[in-house]
Write an enzyme that holds these catalytic residues in place. Structure first.
Site, PDB file in Angstrom:
ATOM      1  N   GLY A 224     -54.757  38.881  86.059  1.00 41.16           N
ATOM      2  CA  GLY A 224     -53.521  39.500  85.584  1.00 41.16           C
ATOM      3  C   GLY A 224     -53.786  40.926  85.147  1.00 41.16           C
ATOM      4  O   GLY A 224     -54.579  41.164  84.256  1.00 41.16           O
ATOM      5  N   SER A 225     -53.151  41.899  85.764  1.00 42.39           N
ATOM      6  CA  SER A 225     -53.542  43.277  85.522  1.00 42.39           C
ATOM      7  C   SER A 225     -52.550  44.253  86.152  1.00 42.39           C
ATOM      8  O   SER A 225     -51.409  43.881  86.435  1.00 42.39           O
ATOM      9  CB  SER A 225     -54.952  43.510  86.094  1.00 42.39           C
ATOM     10  OG  SER A 225     -55.073  42.886  87.357  1.00 42.39           O
ATOM     11  N   ARG A 226     -53.011  45.473  86.426  1.00 44.81           N
ATOM     12  CA  ARG A 226     -52.109  46.507  86.928  1.00 44.81           C
ATOM     13  C   ARG A 226     -52.885  47.594  87.674  1.00 44.81           C
ATOM     14  O   ARG A 226     -54.051  47.840  87.380  1.00 44.81           O
ATOM     15  CB  ARG A 226     -51.368  47.106  85.728  1.00 44.81           C
ATOM     16  CG  ARG A 226     -50.622  48.393  85.991  1.00 44.81           C
ATOM     17  CD  ARG A 226     -49.886  48.771  84.737  1.00 44.81           C
ATOM     18  NE  ARG A 226     -49.568  50.183  84.683  1.00 44.81           N
ATOM     19  CZ  ARG A 226     -49.010  50.758  83.634  1.00 44.81           C
ATOM     20  NH1 ARG A 226     -48.711  50.058  82.561  1.00 44.81           N
ATOM     21  NH2 ARG A 226     -48.735  52.049  83.645  1.00 44.81           N
TER      22      ARG A 226
END
Length: 234
Positions: free
Chosen positions: A189-191
């Site tokens: 989960g990240s960007r």
């Protein structure tokens, strides 16, 4: 075509970074399930999810001069001007930035948004705030790349999130990347932020779903216009 051939063709490859986690989940499932049988099925589901998380599907990357492609699967959470991280050395003036938020169900293999030479790889330690927040670009742990082709430089930044605790980058400075080529991943989960040359007009909208290696973010050969800043509110 046989049933076995059909199943094999339908299977999505798993990235090599995922195999240790899959092995750990599977062993833990067997051991715990031996003593508490109902937990075996829960562990089996979790093992399946780990396999799903580390999937590495084939992508068909558009071909064209000046095309900048999405480096990640996910949702566009920001479109507009922002100052690039200082470690990328892209200047202090605001540049067009597109941010793509990846939740734990997105494919997390990252792909090069633009083809060229890796001019810079810069890691910076930081916090683990929710990656969907705009301030995560400044405060969170991150790893940035600058890709150069001729006079064009594109910045792409991997940003750790609330759950993500490990940024993986496969490339080094001086290497060449093709558009859509795998260069890293983030767990879990990240960007990703993409910084474009001054004056670039993004071709994506806030909340739009991105497909890594396929969705066009911008066309650098098109006339540029005024930028509008939009940020997704959770």
């Amino acid at each position: 075509m046989s049933i076995v051939d059909s199943v094999t063709k339908a299977m999505v490859p798993i990235h090599r970074e995922g195999w240790p986690f899959i092995a750990i989940a599977l062993v833990a499932t067997v051991v715990i399930g031996y003593f508490i049988s109902p937990l075996f099925w829960i562990g089996l589901l979790l093992t399946g999810w780990v396999c799903y998380f580390f999937r590495d599907p084939q992508r068909v990357t558009p071909v064209g001069d000046g095309l900048v492609i999405s480096p990640a699967d996910g949702i566009v959470s920001h479109v507009g001007l922002a100052r690039p991280p200082v470690e990328l050395e892209l200047g202090s003036e605001p540049l067009m930035r597109v941010s793509i938020f990846m939740n734990v169900f997105n494919c997390h293999v990252n792909r090069a948004p633009f083809g060229g030479k890796v001019l810079r790889v810069a890691y910076r330690a930081g916090k683990f705030l929710n990656a969907e927040l705009d301030k995560a670009s400044e405060d969170n742990e991150r790893n940035g790349l600058v890709i150069e082709a001729g006079d064009t430089r594109i910045g792409v930044v991997q940003i750790a999130g609330l759950v993500a605790r490990r940024i993986v980058c496969f490339v080094r400075e001086g290497e060449n990347l093709s558009t859509g080529e795998r260069f890293g991943l983030i767990r879990f989960g990240s960007r990703l932020d993409v910084y474009f040359p001054a004056g670039t007009q993004a071709k994506v909208a806030l909340g739009q779903t991105m497909i890594a290696g396929e969705t066009v973010l911008a066309d650098l050969t098109e006339p540029q216009g005024a930028a509008q800043t939009l940020t997704r509110v959770s």
